[in-house]
Scaffold this motif. Structure first.
Motif, short mmCIF file in Angstrom:
data_model
loop_
_atom_site.label_atom_id
_atom_site.label_comp_id
_atom_site.label_asym_id
_atom_site.label_seq_id
_atom_site.Cartn_x
_atom_site.Cartn_y
_atom_site.Cartn_z
N VAL A 163 0.84 -1.19 0.00
CA VAL A 163 0.00 0.00 0.00
C VAL A 163 0.88 1.24 0.00
N ARG A 164 0.58 2.15 -0.90
CA ARG A 164 1.23 3.46 -0.91
C ARG A 164 0.33 4.38 -0.08
N GLU A 165 0.85 4.85 1.03
CA GLU A 165 0.06 5.65 1.96
C GLU A 165 0.61 7.07 2.05
N VAL A 166 -0.22 8.02 1.70
CA VAL A 166 0.06 9.42 2.01
C VAL A 166 -1.17 9.88 2.76
N VAL A 187 3.85 0.58 2.59
CA VAL A 187 3.67 -0.40 3.64
C VAL A 187 3.31 -1.75 3.03
N VAL A 188 3.95 -2.80 3.52
CA VAL A 188 3.55 -4.16 3.18
C VAL A 188 2.68 -4.65 4.33
N LEU A 189 1.44 -5.01 4.02
CA LEU A 189 0.47 -5.40 5.03
C LEU A 189 0.05 -6.85 4.86
N LEU A 190 -0.16 -7.52 5.98
CA LEU A 190 -0.84 -8.81 6.00
C LEU A 190 -2.19 -8.53 6.67
N GLY A 191 -3.18 -8.23 5.86
CA GLY A 191 -4.44 -7.76 6.42
C GLY A 191 -4.23 -6.44 7.13
N GLY A 203 0.95 -4.65 9.89
CA GLY A 203 2.05 -4.10 9.09
C GLY A 203 3.29 -4.96 9.18
N LEU A 204 3.91 -5.24 8.04
CA LEU A 204 5.13 -6.05 8.00
C LEU A 204 6.36 -5.21 7.72
N VAL A 205 6.27 -4.36 6.69
CA VAL A 205 7.41 -3.55 6.26
C VAL A 205 6.91 -2.15 6.01
N GLU A 206 7.74 -1.16 6.39
CA GLU A 206 7.37 0.24 6.16
C GLU A 206 8.58 0.99 5.61
N ARG A 207 8.37 1.69 4.48
CA ARG A 207 9.44 2.46 3.84
C ARG A 207 8.93 3.86 3.55
N PRO A 208 9.76 4.89 3.81
CA PRO A 208 9.32 6.26 3.48
C PRO A 208 9.29 6.45 1.97
N LEU A 209 8.42 7.35 1.51
CA LEU A 209 8.38 7.65 0.08
C LEU A 209 8.23 9.15 -0.11
#
Length: 858
Positions: free
Chosen positions: A622-625, A637-641, A644-650
Motif C-alpha cells: 500500500v502506498r500511503e500518504v 507499507v507491506v500489510l498482512l491484512g 504491518g510487516l514492512v514500512e518504507r518512506p516515500l
C-alpha cells in the motif's frame, strides 16, 4: 418388522393412522412427546410398508447410534443386521439392513451424492423441531428430491413439540399440507421443584459459567438423592461444567456412580450410560440427553437451566459456543426425562419468575450460526440463495453475504455463487469449508497424512484437551495419552484421508510423522521451500490456511497481546506458554460482548515466513500518504491484512500531500491553521455580513471553511509538504479568496474594521457576536452623537459599550438618543463627583467630545 416387537409403547396405536397417511400423501408429520417410542417404533412400522431402505436422520451422533441399538435390541438382533447406523467416521450396516439411522449431516451429503436416493423407500427426519442447520437442509433437499425425482419416496418429519403446521406445509410443497398424526403422551406425572441458588449468580455472558451456580447444582444433586428414588439426570451446558460438577460429587462414588454423557465421548462410553445399571447413578449430561435418548432408571432431573449454542461475530469473523438460558420448550423436554418410566421429579435451579421470562422456543441455528458450510451445501445443490427450497426459515442476508464472500475467497464458488470444481472437492471433504480448504492446500506442503491429522484436530470437538497450544495437543494425541480422545481423533483422520482426492501429487519433502528436536525447520528454509516443517509450523500453516484473518502478530515484544490480520485485538490467557511468540496462527478465539479484545483459546506459534505463506491472499503493498493525527505520513507499507510487516518512506506527489492535509483539516478543523488577530477579525466580519446581508456572503463556520478549503487554501495546499507549512499560511489573505469581487470591494464599507467617533478616535469594532457588533468607547468621546452609528447599509445598529474614564462600562445601548435623555443623567450624577476633572455636560449632544482625561492648559 413391527410385528416382531411385543413392546407396547404409547405411539403404537397411532402407527396405523401414520402408515395410512403416508400411503395417501407420501409425506406426513408425526407429533409425539418424548418417551412415546416414536424414534424406535415408527421406523419399524414404515419399514414394513416400503421396499427400499428406511433412512432415519438424527441431529446427533450419539442419538443415531442409540436409536439403532434400541431398535436392534427390540428385534433381538445386533446392530448391523436389519437395523444399522452410519455416523461420521463409523458405519455398521449389512446386506440385510432395512433401517439405517444416520446423522442429518450425513443425510445431506448422501443427497448431494445421490439426490434420487435410489435404494431408499422412506426418509424419517427425527427431532426436526430442534432446528439444526443440517436438519433444515436435509428437510429442504429431501422435499425437493421427492418432488422432482422421487414422488414415490415417503417423507416423514417427527417432532416432540406441537408446532407441526409449519413442517406439514413444507412437506406438502406446492400442494396441500402433509397430514399430521399425533400420539398421546407417555409421560408419568413429574413434580416440579423450584431450587434457585441461595445467592444470586452471574448471568451467562459468553464466558465461563458462574462457579457459584455449579456449586449449587452439585448441592441440588445431593438433595435430590436424599429426597427421591431412582437415578438422577443432570443437565449442564458443556463438558467443562460436567467435569467441575463431577469433581464436586467425587465423594459420592462409593454410593452412586457418577457418569458423564456428552458428544465428545467415545461411542462405547456413551452406550454404557444408555444401558440399565445395577447401582444407582448420577448422569451428568449436555443437551444430547434432551431428546431421542432414553437413559434408563432416571426418576429425577436436575436442570441447571443453561444451554450452549453457536454464535458468530460477523464483523470479526469469530465463531464461538456461548452459554444462554434454556428455552421453556427445552426445559419441558428435560423435565419429561424424569417421567418416562415412572412418576418423577425435576429440580429447576431457577425461580418461577425467571421461568416466565425464558424464551418460548430455542432460537433456530440458522439465525445465529456461521453459515459458510450451509451456503456451500446450497451452492452444491444448485440453489445458492436457497430460493424455492423448503427451508423453515430463510437464512439472514448478512450472514449469507459473509458466507459467500468466504467461499469465493477459497475458490469454492464463482461470482454468481455457483459451486466450482474446487468447491465440490471442498464439499467432499465433509468438514467446514475453511478446514477443507486447509486440508486440500496444506497436503501439498506438509503431506496428506499430517494435514489430515491437523484438520481432524480442529474438526473433532473436544479432542485437544487442556491448554491453548495446538502443537502440544497434536503431540499428545499421537502419543495416545488420552485413549478416548485419540480414538475419536484417529477415526476422523482416517475419514479425512479417505475423502482426499487420490491424484494429488506428493508434497515436497513430506515424510510422515516425527518432530525435529530443535523446534525449527529442518534444513532452515523458509515456508514453501523444500524441508520438513516442525509440528508448530505445520499446525500453524494449516490454521492460517483455514483462518488467514486470525494470523496474529505480537503488539509488544515478549507480550501476550496480539493484533490479528483481520483487525481484531486478541490476548492469551494469563500464564499461557505461547506468550512472547512473535506470531501466532489462532485456531479458536472468542470475544465476550463489550470486551476490548478476543481471548485466544487455541493457537500455534509460527514465524513471519509461514504467516506470509498461509495468509498470501491478505498480502498487499500500500502506498500511503495520509494524515496520521499529527502530520502527513508518506510511506510504502507491506500489510498482512491489518498487520504491518514492512514500512518504507516515500516522496509523495504534491496532490497526494494536499489530499492528506485536507484530511487533517477535516479531522482537526481550522484550528490546524495559525489564526492571527487579523485573521480572526476578518472571519468575524465575514460571519457578520453573511448574517446581516444573506447568502451572497461566504459561510465561514468550521465545517464550511473545511469544505471550501480547496478554494481559499488552494495555492498553499499545492505547495505544502507538511503540517508546519500550513501553520505559516497568511490566513487573513487566504480568506479574502472566498469573497466575490463586488463583496470584496464593499467589505470595509459594510463591516468597517474601525469607526471614527466624534472625538476623532478610530475605534475597533468587535464582531465576535455577529448579531450585535460592539463598539467600546469612552463616554466623553461620543459627545455630539445624537444616535448610535449603523452599519451594513444602515441595517444593523452598533451596540455601544460606553466606558467610564477608568475604562469600565457604565452603559450598554444601541439607542443612544434614549440614553442621553434618561440613563445619562443617573450616570452623570454618580460619576462627576468621582471624576471631577472630566467633562459632564448637562446636554451631551451639544458638548465638545474629548478623548483626554483632564483639561488641557494652553
Amino acid at each position: 418388522m413391527l410385528s416382531d416387537v411385543t413392546l407396547d409403547l404409547p405411539v403404537r396405536p397411532a402407527l396405523p393412522a401414520l402408515v395410512a397417511a403416508l400411503r395417501t400423501a407420501g409425506a406426513g408429520v408425526l407429533v409425539a412427546p418424548p418417551g412415546t417410542g416414536k424414534t424406535t417404533l415408527a421406523p419399524l412400522a414404515v419399514a414394513d410398508e416400503v421396499t427400499g431402505r428406511v433412512l432415519v436422520a438424527q441431529p446427533r451422533r450419539i442419538a443415531a447410534r442409540a436409536a439403532a441399538h434400541r431398535m436392534a435390541a427390540l428385534l433381538g438382533e445386533r446392530v448391523g443386521e436389519r437395523v444399522g447406523y452410519a455416523v461420521r467416521g463409523e458405519r455398521r450396516v449389512g446386506p440385510r439392513t432395512r433401517i439405517e439411522v444416520v446423522t442429518t449431516g450425513l443425510l445431506v451429503r448422501r443427497l448431494h451424492h445421490d439426490p434420487e436416493l435410489g435404494d431408499v423407500g422412506a426418509v424419517l427426519l427425527d427431532e426436526c423441531h430442534e432446528r439444526h442447520l443440517d436438519a433444515d437442509l436435509a428437510l429442504a433437499f429431501a422435499v425437493e428430491a421427492r418432488s422432482a425425482l422421487r414422488p414415490d419416496l415417503w417423507l416423514l418429519a417427527m417432532s416432540a413439540t406441537p408446532q407441526a403446521d409449519r413442517f406439514a406445509a413444507l412437506l406438502g410443497g406446492d400442494g396441500p399440507p402433509a397430514p399430521v398424526v399425533r400420539a398421546s403422551s407417555a409421560l408419568h406425572p413429574v413434580t416440579r421443584v423450584w431450587a434457585p441458588p441461595p445467592r444470586p449468580v452471574a448471568a451467562p455472558a459468553g464466558g465461563p459459567v458462574d462457579a457459584g451456580l455449579l456449586r449449587h447444582v452439585a448441592d441440588t444433586v445431593r438433595r435430590a438423592l436424599r429426597e427421591c428414588d431412582g437415578d438422577v439426570l443432570v443437565f449442564l451446558p458443556g463438558a467443562r461444567e460436567i467435569a467441575v460438577v463431577a469433581a464436586r460429587l467425587a465423594d459420592l462414588r462409593a454410593e452412586v456412580a457418577v457418569l458423564p454423557l456428552h458428544g465428545r465421548q467415545r461411542g462405547a462410553e456413551q452406550d454404557a450410560v444408555l444401558r440399565p445399571a445395577d447401582r444407582r447413578r448420577v448422569v451428568l449430561a449436555t443437551a444430547v440427553a434432551e431428546s431421542s435418548l432414553t437413559v434408563p432408571g432416571v426418576r429425577v432431573v436436575v436442570d441447571a437451566g443453561l444451554s450452549r449454542v453457536p454464535r458468530v461475530d460477523l464483523a470479526r469473523g469469530l465463531g464461538a459456543l456461548v452459554t444462554v438460558p434454556v428455552s421453556r420448550a427445552a426445559a419441558t423436554q428435560r423435565a419429561g426425562r424424569a417421567g418416562r418410566e415412572a412418576p418423577g421429579s425435576v429440580y429447576r435451579c431457577w425461580t418461577p419468575a425467571v421461568h416466565e421470562r425464558l424464551p418460548a422456543q430455542p432460537e433456530p441455528e440458522i439465525a445465529t450460526a456461521d453459515l459458510t458450510g450451509f451456503a456451500l451445501d446450497l451452492a452444491a445443490w444448485g440453489a445458492p440463495d436457497g430460493t424455492g427450497l423448503a427451508l423453515p426459515d430463510p437464512p439472514p442476508a448478512a450472514s449469507m453475504t459473509v458466507a459467500r464472500e468466504t467461499l469465493r475467497a477459497i475458490g469454492a464458488v464463482d461470482v454468481d455463487g455457483r459451486i466450482t470444481d474446487r468447491g465440490r472437492a471442498v464439499a467432499a471433504a465433509g468438514a467446514h469449508p475453511r478446514l477443507a480448504r486447509a486440508l486440500l492446500d496444506g497436503a501439498d506442503r506438509i503431506g496428506a497424512d499430517r494435514a489430515a491429522e491437523v484438520v481432524a484436530l480442529l474438526a473433532e470437538d473436544g479432542v485437544t484437551g487442556p491448554g491453548d497450544d495446538l502443537a502440544a495437543a497434536w503431540r499428545r494425541l499421537r502419543a495416545g495419552t488420552d485413549a478416548a480422545a485419540t480414538a475419536r481423533w484417529r477415526a476422523e483422520v482416517r475419514r479425512l484421508r479417505a475423502a482426499m482426492p487420490r491424484d494429488r501429487p506428493p508434497p515436497t519433502g513430506a515424510t510422515g510423522g516425527g518432530t525435529p528436536a530443535d523446534g525449527g525447520r529442518s534444513g532452515g528454509g523458509p515456508a514453501g521451500s523444500p524441508g520438513r516443517l516442525t509440528d508448530e509450523l505445520a499446525a500453524g500453516l494449516l490454521v492460517g490456511l483455514a483462518y488467514p484473518e486470525r494470523l496474529a502478530r505480537v503488539r509488544r515484544s515478549g507480550g501476550s497481546a496480539y493484533l490479528m490480520s483481520g483487525g481484531t485485538a486478541a490476548e492469551l490467557a494469563p500464564g499461557s506458554g505461547l506468550a512472547g511468540a512473535d506470531w501466532l496462527a489462532v485456531a479458536v478465539a472468542d470475544r465476550t460482548p463489550g470486551a476490548p479484545a478476543a481471548r485466544i483459546r487455541l493457537a500455534a506459534p509460527v514465524d513471519e515466513a509461514t504467516a506470509r505463506e498461509a495468509g498470501a491472499s491478505l498480502l498487499r503493498e500500500v502506498r500511503e500518504v495520509t494524515w496520521s493525527g499529527a502530520d502527513v505520513v508518506a510511506r510504502e507499507v507491506v500489510l498482512l491484512g491489518a498487520v504491518g510487516l514492512v514500512e518504507r518512506p516515500l516522496r509523495p506527489a504534491p496532490g497526494e500531500v494536499a489530499a492528506a492535509l485536507l484530511e487533517g483539516l477535516r479531522r482537526t478543523g481550522p484550528g490546524l491553521l495559525t489564526w492571527t488577530p487579523a485573521a480572526r477579525g476578518l472571519r468575524e466580519r465575514l460571519a457578520f455580513c453573511r448574517r446581516a446581508l444573506g447568502d451572497g456572503w461566504p459561510d465561514v463556520d468550521d465545517a464550511a471553511l473545511v469544505d471550501a478549503a480547496p478554494v481559499w487554501l488552494g495555492p498553499e495546499l499545492a505547495t505544502a509538504r507538511r503540517r508546519a507549512d500550513l501553520a505559516r499560511v497568511d490566513v487573513a489573505a487566504a480568506l479574502r479568496r472566498l469573497l466575490p469581487w463586488p463583496a470584496a470591494a464593499r467589505l470595509d464599507e459594510l463591516a468597517p474594521e474601525r469607526i471614527t467617533v466624534p472625538s476623532g478616535s478610530r475605534v475597533r469594532l468587535d464582531y465576535a457576536d455577529p448579531a450585535a457588533p460592539v463598539l467600546a468607547v469612552k463616554l466623553q468621546e461620543t459627545f455630539g452623537w445624537r444616535d448610535a452609528p449603523r452599519i451594513a447599509d444602515g441595517r444593523v445598529p452598533v451596540l455601544l459599550h460606553l466606558l467610564s474614564p477608568a475604562g469600565r462600562p457604565v452603559a450598554v445601548t444601541a439607542d443612544l438618543a434614549s440614553f442621553w435623555q434618561g440613563g445619562y443623567r443617573q450616570v452623570r450624577a454618580e460619576l462627576r463627583g468621582r471624576y471631577p476633572r472630566h467633562p459632564w455636560p448637562e446636554d451631551p449632544t451639544d458638548a465638545v467630545p474629548t478623548r483626554h482625561t483632564t483639561a488641557r492648559r494652553r
